[in-house]
Design an enzyme around this catalytic site. Structure first.
Site, short mmCIF file in Angstrom:
data_model
loop_
_atom_site.label_atom_id
_atom_site.label_comp_id
_atom_site.label_asym_id
_atom_site.label_seq_id
_atom_site.Cartn_x
_atom_site.Cartn_y
_atom_site.Cartn_z
N GLU A 71 42.91 32.03 38.50
CA GLU A 71 43.96 32.14 39.50
C GLU A 71 45.34 32.26 38.83
OE1 GLU A 71 41.57 29.86 39.54
OE2 GLU A 71 40.36 30.72 41.14
N PRO A 346 34.41 41.29 38.07
CA PRO A 346 34.04 42.70 37.92
C PRO A 346 35.23 43.60 37.63
CG PRO A 346 34.10 42.13 40.24
CD PRO A 346 34.32 40.85 39.48
#
Length: 441
Positions: A71, A346
């Protein structure tokens, strides 16, 4: 900006406040111990009590609060964009883990500083807010600390929930406590979700639909992974024209499936090279033995070796080189997904120009993978057979792989466009510069 919150605090919130006060000494002891074990200086440890170790900069300050490494790093691109759009802004990032602090320190954008966040107790949060006096508070993903939110809102800090992401379990738990969830979400002036599904979940939890907007996926816009060009050139030369595929960030219990898939692929592609990059490189000895037991030849990157013509598995058991492997080969299976581990990012593959194969256990990225699979930028596999079939398809049909890569690039481009809209929305929440006329006046 005045406090427009209409939802009253609940009994559960009041009980939480009382419990946090009673438990504060125990929580502090545990949190401080972890930081000290990591070698964090004592002054910085006390940041968790709200004692700042840096002065508040002059001018408008935007505060980002993030949970941990992923984050924290995901907001850096947004800070760069905000800084370019509004050059007078200053930034503060708070995150709780020493690992995130170390990584952020190496990549701080201009006019940005890092602090550890205050514990969610009345005294620590008050001390923090009194010192920093942020003009805008941005909470990344799902970090909902009740007292931090309520006190910041009471101090007339406009709050934003950014890149909102909630697991099904979190949604179910909060929905059972609907009144408290509604109260906490009411502290936010704006909630920017990763996708429409999250917006639906937040509405079910009690969020005001008028404050919900779809935003960009920050992790899709993080800076690309570093690539050492000399190493890339050496490995490229060693591989030559051989076909290659990558299995990255694999965990214990997954490599057996990957190796079985590779053996099946070798029947039709005898010169195929598997580049195996485990999530934990210290498992190199174990994996070397596993590869030999599977009847395959290997060579290890940790020994500065390069693949030979006879090498069937290149064991990339090193840290910090994953960006090289993604740049080398666009066909990537991402581990942490064949078992219920949660999966891995990803977008790091896509930023290097690749397409992704994933297992069904990537629940930390479930919403992202659902979208990527839906548009054809990724595929899901469940076994050695389906993994081999997916790799074979992309090897034998280059146009199919190119199509997947194009769709991945298109996804990233859309996120970049949405990032521009996010920047505009955030700037609109800021108070005017000192000396500027207030349009509302």
């Amino acid at each position: 900006m005045s406090d427009t919150s209409q939802v009253r605090p609940t009994l559960l919130y009041h009980l939480y406040r009382g419990a946090s006060t009673l438990l504060a000494p125990f929580v502090w002891s545990k949190v401080a111990g972890k930081l000290r074990q990591h070698g964090v200086a004592e002054a910085r440890v006390r940041e968790r009590l709200g004692h700042a170790t840096l002065p508040r900069p002059a001018g408008r300050l935007v505060w980002f609060h993030a949970a941990s490494v992923g984050e924290s790093l995901s907001v850096l691109t947004l800070i760069h964009r905000l800084g370019e759009a509004t050059p007078d802004l200053e930034f503060l990032i708070t995150s709780g883990t020493p690992t995130s602090a170390d990584l952020i320190a190496k990549r701080l954008p201009p006019r940005t500083r890092h602090q550890f966040p205050p514990l969610d107790t009345g005294a620590a949060v008050s001390r923090f807010l009194d010192h920093w006096r942020p003009d805008l508070g941005i909470f990344v993903e799902s970090e909902l600390w009740p007292q931090m939110l309520v006190q910041a809102r009471a101090a007339e800090v406009p709050l934003v929930l950014l890149n909102a992401r909630l697991s099904p379990k979190s949604v179910a738990n909060w929905t059972k406590r609907h009144a408290t969830a509604q109260f906490l979400l009411d502290q936010f002036t704006l909630m920017l979700t990763q996708n429409a599904k999250t917006a639906v979940n937040l509405r079910a939890m009690g969020a005001d639909p008028a404050r919900l907007k779809e935003g960009s996926n920050l992790k899709a816009l993080s800076d690309p992974l570093p690539v050492d060009q000399n190493t890339l050139a050496q490995v490229k030369e060693a591989i030559g024209a051989r076909p290659v595929w990558v299995a990255s960030s694999t965990h214990e219990g997954e490599e057996e499936t990957v190796l079985a898939a590779h053996k099946a692929l070798l029947a039709q592609h005898p010169d195929l090279l598997l580049l195996l990059a485990p999530r934990h490189p210290n498992r190199g000895d174990q994996l070397e033995a596993m590869i030999a037991e599977a009847g395959l030849t290997s060579i290890r990157r940790s020994r500065d070796a390069l693949p030979r013509t006879s090498t069937q598995v290149y064991l990339a058991d090193t840290l910090g080189e994953v960006g090289i492997w993604y740049t080398l080969c666009p066909l990537v299976f991402l581990g942490g997904s064949l078992r219920e581990i949660g999966g891995h990012n990803p977008f790091e593959v896509m930023q290097a120009g690749g397409a992704v194969l994933t297992g069904p256990g990537a629940y930390n990225f479930a919403e992202s993978f659902a979208e990527l699979i839906g548009i054809g930028a990724a595929k899901e596999v469940t076994s050695a057979e389906t993994l081999a079939t997916a790799v074979r398809t992309w090897l034998d049909e280059p146009h199919a792989l190119d199509t997947a890569r194009d769709r991945a690039r298109g996804f990233l481009a859309r996120q970049s466009d949405q990032m521009d809209q996010t920047v505009t929305a955030l700037v609109e929440l800021l108070p005017p510069r000192t000396g500027e006329p207030d349009d509302a006046g």
